[in-house]
Design an enzyme around this catalytic site. Structure first.
Site, mmCIF file in Angstrom:
data_model
loop_
_atom_site.group_PDB
_atom_site.id
_atom_site.type_symbol
_atom_site.label_atom_id
_atom_site.label_comp_id
_atom_site.label_asym_id
_atom_site.label_seq_id
_atom_site.Cartn_x
_atom_site.Cartn_y
_atom_site.Cartn_z
ATOM 1 N N LYS A 19 0.836 -1.199 0.000
ATOM 2 C CA LYS A 19 0.000 0.000 0.000
ATOM 3 C C LYS A 19 0.877 1.258 0.000
ATOM 4 O O LYS A 19 0.590 2.224 -0.708
ATOM 5 C CB LYS A 19 -0.927 -0.026 1.220
ATOM 6 C CG LYS A 19 -1.940 1.110 1.283
ATOM 7 C CD LYS A 19 -3.066 0.786 2.235
ATOM 8 C CE LYS A 19 -2.633 0.713 3.675
ATOM 9 N NZ LYS A 19 -2.517 2.037 4.325
ATOM 10 N N SER A 32 6.673 10.475 9.151
ATOM 11 C CA SER A 32 7.452 10.723 7.933
ATOM 12 C C SER A 32 6.572 11.211 6.784
ATOM 13 O O SER A 32 7.081 11.718 5.782
ATOM 14 C CB SER A 32 8.170 9.441 7.511
ATOM 15 O OG SER A 32 7.216 8.442 7.174
ATOM 16 N N GLN A 33 5.251 11.057 6.917
ATOM 17 C CA GLN A 33 4.346 11.473 5.839
ATOM 18 C C GLN A 33 4.449 12.965 5.559
ATOM 19 O O GLN A 33 4.247 13.405 4.419
ATOM 20 C CB GLN A 33 2.911 11.088 6.199
ATOM 21 C CG GLN A 33 2.689 9.576 6.238
ATOM 22 C CD GLN A 33 1.398 9.192 6.937
ATOM 23 O OE1 GLN A 33 0.711 10.029 7.535
ATOM 24 N NE2 GLN A 33 1.067 7.915 6.872
ATOM 25 N N SER A 81 11.483 6.586 11.417
ATOM 26 C CA SER A 81 10.802 6.208 10.169
ATOM 27 C C SER A 81 11.542 6.683 8.924
ATOM 28 O O SER A 81 10.928 7.002 7.906
ATOM 29 C CB SER A 81 9.363 6.732 10.155
ATOM 30 O OG SER A 81 8.605 6.118 11.168
ATOM 31 N N ASP A 135 3.928 0.330 12.038
ATOM 32 C CA ASP A 135 2.741 -0.425 11.631
ATOM 33 C C ASP A 135 2.785 -1.881 12.078
ATOM 34 O O ASP A 135 1.754 -2.568 12.073
ATOM 35 C CB ASP A 135 2.564 -0.365 10.108
ATOM 36 C CG ASP A 135 1.998 0.967 9.636
ATOM 37 O OD1 ASP A 135 1.470 1.712 10.487
ATOM 38 O OD2 ASP A 135 2.087 1.261 8.435
ATOM 39 N N LYS A 142 -9.889 -1.369 4.616
ATOM 40 C CA LYS A 142 -9.034 -0.187 4.504
ATOM 41 C C LYS A 142 -7.729 -0.503 3.785
ATOM 42 O O LYS A 142 -7.250 0.289 2.976
ATOM 43 C CB LYS A 142 -8.742 0.380 5.892
ATOM 44 C CG LYS A 142 -7.939 1.673 5.868
ATOM 45 C CD LYS A 142 -7.732 2.218 7.254
ATOM 46 C CE LYS A 142 -7.201 3.645 7.209
ATOM 47 N NZ LYS A 142 -5.858 3.737 6.629
#
Length: 421
Positions: free
Chosen positions: A20, A161-162, A188, A302, A399
């Site tokens: 993903k 980190s997004q 991350s 995660d 999801k």
């Protein structure tokens, strides 16, 4: 949806769905490339469908096939189709796209569901303020207006980190060079490397000047490419733990050379005395006498829920550190795992940034809750393949992994699904 899972042995081979994380990045890069790209090995989870719809609103033309996409990207930012951008529950979609959509210079309203808009966005609020642009957030929407500019940006390294990836997608398109300075501690980093890797495939070059500074040359252009999405190590982890606690299993569809941070599951299984071998990209895993060990989630947050299950089935006490970001996901994953593991006879001590898990388990008397969180549902399902029991709220798997229960059945796990309405 409720799942009743009976104790049953896994067997055979499972092919892991595509990453993903990589699919989000590839769809965004292809949508920013002026020309046609072909992306294959696509799995249409809700998160991926969300990113597709958002990039279509930016003006990208996207054709969806069974497991592939043809994307004709945008030439500029003047063909916005809609000012309302629905991000559902996808934190990646929201944080990746805020800087990109700022380049339209239009008023943009981002909305979401469940806990999405309760997740911290102050990093962007501060950056928008710095450049004299508007960023307004409440529990129902985020409104922005004003475009990012090239220059120097400083971000904390211990936040998602997004935010950094969102800037990386955007800054190369601007006139003038930019730098991103990351303040330690830097967590991350592996996700930043995934972004850089995917951008490089599409012709965008990002350079590390040192361990904490990224250099971004301005006036670059994304080039259309054909990309195959690699298997997802975050999903691999559920089946890796299944093989370690249940019965031997072969796992296919992975790239042993992957840069995914969640590839750390391989080292963690070894550290717990797990039996795992790789041959030509197929991993063979078999049950072992698991022994507790320490785990650092700095580069693989995660994995938190499924590692709680691994620890539950291990002899001794496991310490999981750098866990605080688990509280800021689709659920408070620390609270969720403390609650659900207690129902399965496992004691977890939770502190701000650490979890202490005492090995031990029994069949749950009460139904487990999915906490409206895909990773909680999947982690609990793996445990129940050994213990037996039921999970409520299983629809959350859509999801990220809509075929999760179907795939469990395909390798011998007895699962019955019921509509709770």
């Amino acid at each position: 949806m409720k799942a009743i899972i009976h104790p049953s042995k896994c067997k055979g081979m499972i092919k892991i769905p595509p990453s993903k994380s990589m699919a989000h990045r590839a769809i965004i890069c292809a949508s920013l490339a002026n020309g046609k790209s072909y992306l294959s090995n696509i799995d249409y989870s809700v998160d991926i469908q969300t990113t597709i719809k958002c990039m279509q609103k930016l003006g990208a033309k996207i054709e969806c096939f069974k497991d592939s996409l043809i994307i004709e990207g945008i030439a500029d930012f003047v063909h916005l189709q809609d000012h309302h951008i629905e991000c559902n529950e996808s934190g990646s979609t929201l944080r990746f796209l805020i800087p990109i959509f700022s380049l339209t210079n239009e008023k943009i309203i981002f909305t979401g569901k469940n806990r999405l808009l309760k997740r911290p966005q102050k990093i962007y609020e501060d950056l928008f303020t710095k450049i004299g642009a508007n960023f307004d957030q409440n529990d129902e929407r985020i409104e922005i207006q004003g475009a990012f500019v090239s220059g120097d940006y400083t971000l904390q390294g211990n936040v998602s980190s997004q935010f950094i990836s969102g800037l990386l997608f955007t800054l190369p398109l601007l006139k003038g060079n930019s730098r991103i300075h990351i303040l330690p501690p830097f967590e991350s980093k592996s996700y930043i490397d995934l972004t850089i890797q995917m951008m490089k495939k599409f012709g965008i070059i990002i350079e590390w000047e040192n361990d904490l500074t990224l250099f971004i040359q301005g006036s670059q252009k994304y080039q259309p490419k054909n990309v195959i999405i690699e298997g997802d190590f975050s999903q691999f982890a559920f089946f890796g733990v299944l093989g370690a606690i249940n019965a031997e299993l072969d796992i296919a569809g992975m790239d042993p050379a992957s840069l995914q941070g969640d590839k750390q599951i391989l080292d963690i299984l070894h550290d717990f005395n797990g039996c795992i071998e790789e041959n030509n990209g197929i991993y063979h895993i078999q049950p072992a006498s698991l022994i507790a060990n320490d785990i650092d989630l700095k580069n693989c947050p995660d994995l938190g829920p499924i590692l709680c299950i691994l620890a539950m089935f291990s002899k001794g006490i496991t310490h999981i550190k750098n866990a605080s970001r688990l509280r800021l996901k689709e659920s408070d994953r620390i609270e969720a795992m403390v609650s659900e593991c207690a129902k399965m006879g496992c004691k977890i001590e939770a502190h701000h940034d650490e979890m202490i898990i005492h090995g031990g388990y029994h069949k749950p008397v009460l139904p487990l809750s999915g906490w409206k969180d895909h990773r909680i549902v999947m982690a609990c399902a793996i445990a129940l393949s050994v213990l037996g029991g039921e999970i409520e709220g299983c629809e959350a798997v859509s999801k990220s992994y809509p075929s999760f229960f179907e795939d469990l059945r395909s390798i011998g796990i007895e699962v019955s699904l019921y509509d709770e309405r």
